[in-house]
Scaffold this active site. Sequence first.
Site, short mmCIF file in Angstrom:
data_model
loop_
_atom_site.label_atom_id
_atom_site.label_comp_id
_atom_site.label_asym_id
_atom_site.label_seq_id
_atom_site.Cartn_x
_atom_site.Cartn_y
_atom_site.Cartn_z
N ASP A 66 -10.43 -8.96 8.20
CA ASP A 66 -11.85 -8.96 7.85
C ASP A 66 -12.43 -10.37 7.96
O ASP A 66 -13.55 -10.57 8.43
CB ASP A 66 -12.06 -8.44 6.42
CG ASP A 66 -12.34 -6.96 6.41
OD1 ASP A 66 -11.91 -6.28 7.37
OD2 ASP A 66 -12.99 -6.47 5.46
N ASP B 257 -2.34 -18.37 2.29
CA ASP B 257 -3.49 -19.10 1.74
C ASP B 257 -3.96 -20.17 2.73
O ASP B 257 -5.16 -20.36 2.95
CB ASP B 257 -3.18 -19.70 0.36
CG ASP B 257 -1.74 -20.19 0.22
OD1 ASP B 257 -0.95 -20.02 1.17
OD2 ASP B 257 -1.41 -20.76 -0.84
N ASP C 274 -4.85 -6.96 6.07
CA ASP C 274 -6.11 -6.30 5.69
C ASP C 274 -7.18 -7.36 5.42
O ASP C 274 -8.31 -7.28 5.90
CB ASP C 274 -5.84 -5.46 4.43
CG ASP C 274 -6.96 -4.50 4.12
OD1 ASP C 274 -7.91 -4.41 4.92
OD2 ASP C 274 -6.89 -3.83 3.07
N LYS D 64 4.14 -15.31 2.54
CA LYS D 64 4.04 -16.08 1.30
C LYS D 64 5.49 -16.30 0.85
O LYS D 64 5.90 -15.91 -0.25
CB LYS D 64 3.21 -15.27 0.28
CG LYS D 64 2.79 -16.02 -0.95
CD LYS D 64 1.68 -17.04 -0.72
CE LYS D 64 1.43 -17.79 -2.01
NZ LYS D 64 0.73 -19.06 -1.84
N TYR E 291 0.82 -1.22 0.00
CA TYR E 291 0.00 0.00 0.00
C TYR E 291 0.86 1.27 0.00
O TYR E 291 0.37 2.34 -0.33
CB TYR E 291 -0.94 0.04 1.21
CG TYR E 291 -1.97 -1.09 1.24
CD1 TYR E 291 -2.04 -2.00 0.19
CD2 TYR E 291 -2.84 -1.25 2.29
CE1 TYR E 291 -2.96 -3.04 0.21
CE2 TYR E 291 -3.77 -2.28 2.32
CZ TYR E 291 -3.81 -3.17 1.27
OH TYR E 291 -4.73 -4.20 1.30
#
Length: 357
Positions: free
Chosen positions: A250, A222, A246, A190, A141
């Site tokens: 959620d 994942d 992020d 990852k 970001y």
Amino acid sequence: MPNVLLLPGDGIGQEIVPEAAKAVRAVGERFQVDFRFQEALVGGAAYDDCGDPLPEETLRLCKESDAIILGAIGGPKWEQLPVHLRPEMGALLPLRKKLELYANIRPAVLYPGLIDASPLKPEVVDGLDLVVVRELTGGLYFGTKKREVVDDEEQAVDTLVYNTGEIVRIGRLAFQMAQKRRKKLTSVDKANVLASGRLWREVITELGKEYPDVELEHMYVDNCSMQLVRKPTQFDVIVTENTFGDILTDEASVLTGSIGMLASASIGGDVGLYEPSHGSAPDIAGQQKANPLATILSAAMMLELSFNMPEAARSIEDAVRHVVEEGYRTPDLMQSGGKEVTTADMGDLVAEYILKG
Ligand code: NAD
């Protein structure tokens, strides 16, 4: 004496922040602490007042305070403004950056009274109590962005950058949090595909040697997203980079039943920012239907993380657990047999229980 700045913001922020202040006042009375409150405008309310969603005066008060409780900002009224004046882009992101809030902490706790509100089966989600520690000011970001035409085609580039220092500071915070909890840390990356993921894993592994009392495991993102719905109770503290955090926060949040229950803390600089995970809910604003518990629980995080008052923080959490178990419900939590209450009633009930102990 602790100096708390209240930033109600927009929409339901105006209704929920006073309830969090009520809970902190009750804590002050019970634990004999003289909290001082100030209030300032932010977001759409500030734009309407002076044409700036983050006025200089508000920023000054933020920097002078010991901690900030923020409601929520934004709403349809301000969506057509140029990007830099929109409440989210013009206030929330600059505020996090200017206060150097590099860590976002989001607990996901299932209160026993709300087990049927979770989308997962009760036997899968029973006992859920985890915290996600998300790096907030680095990664994709904030890396260099570029858009250009290459071989007659539009191309867009985002850069995912992390350096050792950024990983160490968030890692340290996560290890320390695990030490105060069940002493298990899951670092999510990852590393099988990304160079930044490999650095992340190396640095966290090295750091782990300083915290031998914490059990460290590494998990690919994942797999983590799958484990969160398969067996969420296996997690204690999860630490991860900005983008993965992020998404995973959620996902974790929905396990608890209602968005109105989710607290969050953004810390790292001198002043912590405490806010619910939800937005300004324009659809129910001004109707006393909003659930104030996420904001009240964010205030509990403030007591623990900014003021080192863990006992006071527990008194708020216990009060929330108690009112939920007693069946009191704002409309978002309503189930058959529940006792429906307004936003202010819920705040009163929590404050009352804090005082009773
Ligand atoms: P939202 O979180 O405001 O609302 C989503 C749904 O959840 C709505 O149906 C709402 O009524 C419900 N809800 C949210 N909080 C609730 C609560 N405490 N009690 C009961 N129900 C609750 O998300 P949205 O509708 O996508 O966004 C509305 C505005 O909020 C937008 O302008 C958005 O940009 C802004 N927003 C701000 C923040 C922030 O201030 N940190 C975060 C997210 C969204």
